[in-house]
Design a protein around this motif. Structure first.
Motif: not given
Length: 229
Positions: A69-81, A96-105
């Motif tokens: 994903h992009g800056l401050e995105g995550d695996a649940q963004r519409p473009y990822m889904l 679908a990768v959540n970059l470090r610190g972007c998975s909600g944890v």
């Protein structure tokens, strides 16, 4: 790099670049995508959370698409889904990768993700090779696309299982991208990024008091100052 012509023409409100961007990121809804989370433990003691969408096949799949994903995105963004849904329908397992610190944890270490980080991509690819995937596709949007292209350009030992890469909206010139974001007409984008980045900085301050402070936090009033600090 050749310029490939396209017959695509936007219609209606989508002719406006701002509407198209905001709709795709904030308004669009993607239904029918089921995800299951797996945590990859990284060599440096940190972790990355990956949200899987398995292809609709009866046997163990040998094809996997890895999305970034992009800056401050995550695996649940519409473009990822949306991408996960399309690739899954066409026979791919989708990671679908959540970059470090972007998975909600919060990630464990002081360092976070950034557009020049390729070590995590390499580790993910190596892990998927060990799982006997014979065809690996890498797909990156914006910052994620920049990282994917950098990985392909700087690593000399990329596994032969990596067969394809596709990147969208890559900010290859980071300085120019920052200058564009700083323009008056792009205030909505930089404000959104800054709100999220400031919030992450604030949450981490108590864990790393020797490297982060309230004084520095107060100085974060632009994307440039965030990068500098």
């Amino acid at each position: 790099m050749p310029i490939v012509s396209s017959n695509f023409r936007a219609s209606g409100l989508f002719k406006d670049a701002h509407f198209s961007t905001i709709y795709s990121a904030k308004i669009r809804r993607v239904k029918g995508v089921k995800q299951s989370r797996e945590r990859f433990e990284l060599p440096d003691g940190d972790f990355i959370d990956i949200d899987w969408t398995n292809a609709r096949v009866s046997r163990k799949n040998q094809k996997v698409a890895v999305l970034f994903h992009g800056l401050e995105g995550d695996a649940q963004r519409p473009y990822m889904l949306g991408t996960a849904k399309l690739l899954s329908t066409n026979g791919y397992d989708v990671a679908a990768v959540n970059l470090r610190g972007c998975s909600g944890v919060q990630n464990r270490l002081y360092r976070s993700y950034h557009s020049g980080e390729t070590g995590d991509i390499a580790f993910i690819v190596e892990t998927l090779v060990k799982r006997k995937y014979e065809k690996i596709g890498l797909y990156g949007v914006s910052l994620g696309g920049n990282a994917v292209l950098k990985y392909l350009g700087e690593h000399t030992n990329i596994p032969t299982e990596v067969k394809v890469a596709s990147c969208i909206g890559v900010p290859a010139d980071l300085r120019m991208s920052l200058e564009q974001l700083s323009k008056k007409e792009n205030i909505i984008y930089r404000t959104s990024f800054l709100v999220h980045l400031r919030a992450k900085y604030r949450k981490k301050m108590s864990r790393f008091p020797e490297k982060m402070s309230r004084q520095s936090y107060k100085k974060i009033n632009s994307l440039q100052s965030f990068d500098d600090i």
